[in-house]
Design a protein around this motif. Sequence first.
Motif, PDB file in Angstrom:
ATOM      1  N   ILE A 205       0.852  -1.196   0.000  1.00  0.00           N
ATOM      2  CA  ILE A 205       0.000   0.000   0.000  1.00  0.00           C
ATOM      3  C   ILE A 205       0.886   1.244   0.000  1.00  0.00           C
ATOM      4  O   ILE A 205       1.741   1.403   0.881  1.00  0.00           O
ATOM      5  CB  ILE A 205      -0.920   0.032   1.240  1.00  0.00           C
ATOM      6  N   SER A 207       0.490   5.243   0.210  1.00  0.00           N
ATOM      7  CA  SER A 207      -0.523   6.232   0.565  1.00  0.00           C
ATOM      8  C   SER A 207       0.127   7.499   1.118  1.00  0.00           C
ATOM      9  O   SER A 207       1.248   7.456   1.633  1.00  0.00           O
ATOM     10  CB  SER A 207      -1.487   5.647   1.616  1.00  0.00           C
ATOM     11  N   ASP A 208      -0.600   8.616   0.993  1.00  0.00           N
ATOM     12  CA  ASP A 208      -0.151   9.873   1.611  1.00  0.00           C
ATOM     13  C   ASP A 208      -0.535   9.922   3.086  1.00  0.00           C
ATOM     14  O   ASP A 208      -0.208  10.879   3.780  1.00  0.00           O
ATOM     15  CB  ASP A 208      -0.756  11.077   0.870  1.00  0.00           C
ATOM     16  N   LYS A 209      -1.260   8.882   3.556  1.00  0.00           N
ATOM     17  CA  LYS A 209      -1.669   8.819   4.963  1.00  0.00           C
ATOM     18  C   LYS A 209      -1.204   7.499   5.588  1.00  0.00           C
ATOM     19  O   LYS A 209      -2.005   6.740   6.127  1.00  0.00           O
ATOM     20  CB  LYS A 209      -3.191   8.917   5.087  1.00  0.00           C
ATOM     21  N   LEU A 213      -3.470   4.943   8.103  1.00  0.00           N
ATOM     22  CA  LEU A 213      -3.824   3.620   7.593  1.00  0.00           C
ATOM     23  C   LEU A 213      -3.237   2.517   8.468  1.00  0.00           C
ATOM     24  O   LEU A 213      -3.903   1.520   8.769  1.00  0.00           O
ATOM     25  CB  LEU A 213      -3.327   3.458   6.160  1.00  0.00           C
ATOM     26  N   LYS A 239       8.583   8.026   0.284  1.00  0.00           N
ATOM     27  CA  LYS A 239       7.306   7.326   0.443  1.00  0.00           C
ATOM     28  C   LYS A 239       7.472   6.193   1.456  1.00  0.00           C
ATOM     29  O   LYS A 239       8.464   5.459   1.419  1.00  0.00           O
ATOM     30  CB  LYS A 239       6.847   6.719  -0.894  1.00  0.00           C
ATOM     31  N   ILE A 258      -8.962   0.243   3.230  1.00  0.00           N
ATOM     32  CA  ILE A 258      -8.109   1.161   2.458  1.00  0.00           C
ATOM     33  C   ILE A 258      -8.966   2.070   1.580  1.00  0.00           C
ATOM     34  O   ILE A 258      -8.725   3.275   1.479  1.00  0.00           O
ATOM     35  CB  ILE A 258      -7.097   0.377   1.593  1.00  0.00           C
ATOM     36  N   ASP A 262      -8.525   5.939   2.353  1.00  0.00           N
ATOM     37  CA  ASP A 262      -7.749   6.675   1.353  1.00  0.00           C
ATOM     38  C   ASP A 262      -8.045   6.091  -0.020  1.00  0.00           C
ATOM     39  O   ASP A 262      -7.384   5.169  -0.478  1.00  0.00           O
ATOM     40  CB  ASP A 262      -6.257   6.582   1.675  1.00  0.00           C
ATOM     41  N   SER A 264      -7.494   7.233  -2.827  1.00  0.00           N
ATOM     42  CA  SER A 264      -6.464   7.478  -3.832  1.00  0.00           C
ATOM     43  C   SER A 264      -5.200   6.642  -3.588  1.00  0.00           C
ATOM     44  O   SER A 264      -4.198   6.798  -4.290  1.00  0.00           O
ATOM     45  CB  SER A 264      -6.086   8.966  -3.854  1.00  0.00           C
ATOM     46  N   ALA A 265      -5.236   5.766  -2.576  1.00  0.00           N
ATOM     47  CA  ALA A 265      -4.068   4.938  -2.262  1.00  0.00           C
ATOM     48  C   ALA A 265      -3.767   3.989  -3.419  1.00  0.00           C
ATOM     49  O   ALA A 265      -4.658   3.542  -4.150  1.00  0.00           O
ATOM     50  CB  ALA A 265      -4.310   4.148  -0.983  1.00  0.00           C
TER      51      ALA A 265
END
Length: 288
Positions: A205, A207-209, A213, A239, A258, A262, A264-265
């Motif tokens: 994964i 992700s920006d979060k 997550l 990242k 997920i 998020d 957009s992940a």
Amino acid sequence: MKVLISQKTAQKLLFIILGTLIYAAGIGLFLDPNSLAPGGVVGISVILRHTLGGATGTWYFLLNIPIILIGWWQFGGGFILYTFIAILSNSVFTNMFSVFPSVTDNTLIAAIAGSILVGTGLGTVLRAGATTGGMDIVVKLLRRRYPEVKTGTLFIIVDLIVVAVSGIVFGDFNLAVYAFITVVLNGRVMDYILYGGDEARLIYIVSDKPEELLTHILEDVEVGATIIEGKGAYSNRHKDIIMCVVKKRRAPKLQELIRQRDSSAFMVITSASEIYGEGYKNIRADMV
């Protein structure tokens, strides 16, 4: 004099007896009455019973004596003691079931039902740390030499020789084909008993979060995760990549989490057929 048996030993013996009972039911009630030789020593025993007479279980016991001696030399007395118990109980149960008439005269049904029982019984005995003797000991030796090959696959290779011989001895190509089906199903069922429970999904994964997550993955899905440090090739930005191994039946819950947290992940999901470690297979136990 009172003999004390530990709970672990008693449990091991219970699984060996249960496994051989299931194994013998497949042989005595389905395969043997229909002249199906399911490979290995038991297959040879079926061939001998139908050509020379006698009882399949008795032939099975006699043929195992020299193999037991080799096993004693290679694996020691503890392993062979449990294997001898499995051989003896399997011989007794097979002769016991042979008294009853065949459950079915349909060769295909006999091949399928018998192989499911034999594969289940054999897998149960192997998980208990013993074998049912015969080619099981040979396969265990081969596993030491070729640890990357699954137990069921090795059984198929070895057993095909016996299947070919049964076709020649019985003079019936159809019986050889059904016996081959039995061998393949035995291996599949046994692999499922030994390995199937740990089939999983490997999920990456991006992700920006990642922190958010990760918290939900650990608390809501209750699976472990590993953070892998990475860098975007185009953006050159750092990242954090979350790597999870989750059992197949729980993967949809993780995917839905997920999507909700998020959308957009970036996710990569692939199959993981063999997992070693906590909650999965023990690598040391599987290599013996």
